[in-house]
Design a protein around this motif. Structure first.
Motif, PDB file in Angstrom:
ATOM      1  N   TYR A  48       4.895  -6.242  -7.189  1.00  0.00           N
ATOM      2  CA  TYR A  48       5.853  -5.694  -6.225  1.00  0.00           C
ATOM      3  C   TYR A  48       6.461  -6.788  -5.357  1.00  0.00           C
ATOM      4  O   TYR A  48       7.506  -6.594  -4.753  1.00  0.00           O
ATOM      5  N   ASP A  53      -3.183  -9.365  -3.819  1.00  0.00           N
ATOM      6  CA  ASP A  53      -4.085  -8.779  -4.809  1.00  0.00           C
ATOM      7  C   ASP A  53      -3.309  -8.519  -6.097  1.00  0.00           C
ATOM      8  O   ASP A  53      -2.080  -8.505  -6.104  1.00  0.00           O
ATOM      9  N   LYS A  54      -4.032  -8.317  -7.186  1.00  0.00           N
ATOM     10  CA  LYS A  54      -3.377  -8.205  -8.495  1.00  0.00           C
ATOM     11  C   LYS A  54      -2.484  -6.971  -8.615  1.00  0.00           C
ATOM     12  O   LYS A  54      -1.546  -6.973  -9.400  1.00  0.00           O
ATOM     13  N   MET A  55      -2.731  -5.934  -7.831  1.00  0.00           N
ATOM     14  CA  MET A  55      -1.886  -4.742  -7.883  1.00  0.00           C
ATOM     15  C   MET A  55      -0.595  -4.934  -7.081  1.00  0.00           C
ATOM     16  O   MET A  55       0.453  -4.428  -7.445  1.00  0.00           O
ATOM     17  N   SER A  56      -0.663  -5.678  -5.984  1.00  0.00           N
ATOM     18  CA  SER A  56       0.502  -5.889  -5.121  1.00  0.00           C
ATOM     19  C   SER A  56       1.429  -6.984  -5.651  1.00  0.00           C
ATOM     20  O   SER A  56       2.632  -6.951  -5.403  1.00  0.00           O
ATOM     21  N   ASP A  57       0.872  -7.956  -6.365  1.00  0.00           N
ATOM     22  CA  ASP A  57       1.649  -9.133  -6.765  1.00  0.00           C
ATOM     23  C   ASP A  57       2.945  -8.795  -7.509  1.00  0.00           C
ATOM     24  O   ASP A  57       3.988  -9.363  -7.186  1.00  0.00           O
ATOM     25  N   GLN A  98       0.840  -1.194   0.000  1.00  0.00           N
ATOM     26  CA  GLN A  98       0.000   0.000   0.000  1.00  0.00           C
ATOM     27  C   GLN A  98       0.876   1.244   0.000  1.00  0.00           C
ATOM     28  O   GLN A  98       1.991   1.217   0.524  1.00  0.00           O
TER      29      GLN A  98
END
Length: 116
Positions: A81, A75-79, A41
């Motif tokens: 990273y 989640d798809k946005m964190s993966d 985040q």
């Protein structure tokens, strides 16, 4: 014909020690419907911070990986990273808790809770 399979660290990894600790914490909760969610985040002193928590909600695009009896979800946005990042659990006289070794982090803050 011989087929070779190459395994690369494309996702988050959970060490055996961390998996055992997560399993023990889940057993304390007495629920078998929870998994460990790891997210990145905005925030912290370096720009991005990690969040680790137990969850039972599914989000569209979640990526799930299983380590023994433990499910780890990103989640798809964190993966992206967290590709190749390793979660461990340390228990020493100086520190106790989960640590994340992330090859994608260019730098981190002194407290180790955020990265960029």
């Amino acid at each position: 014909m011989t087929t070779e399979t190459t395994t690369t660290a494309t996702g988050i990894l959970l060490t055996d020690v961390a998996a055992a600790k997560v399993a023990a914490l889940l057993a304390q909760e007495g629920r078998d419907d929870l998994y460990l969610r790891v997210a990145v985040q905005p925030g912290g002193c370096s720009g991005l911070r990690y969040q680790l928590y137990f969850d039972d909600r599914d989000q569209e695009g979640d990526v799930t990986r299983t380590f023994g009896a433990v499910k780890v979800v990103t989640d798809k946005m964190s993966d992206p990273y967290l590709a190749g990042a390793s979660i461990d659990f340390v228990d020493t006289i100086e520190k106790q808790g989960f640590t994340i070794d992330n090859p994608n982090a260019q730098g981190s803050c002194a407290c180790g809770d955020s990265f960029n």
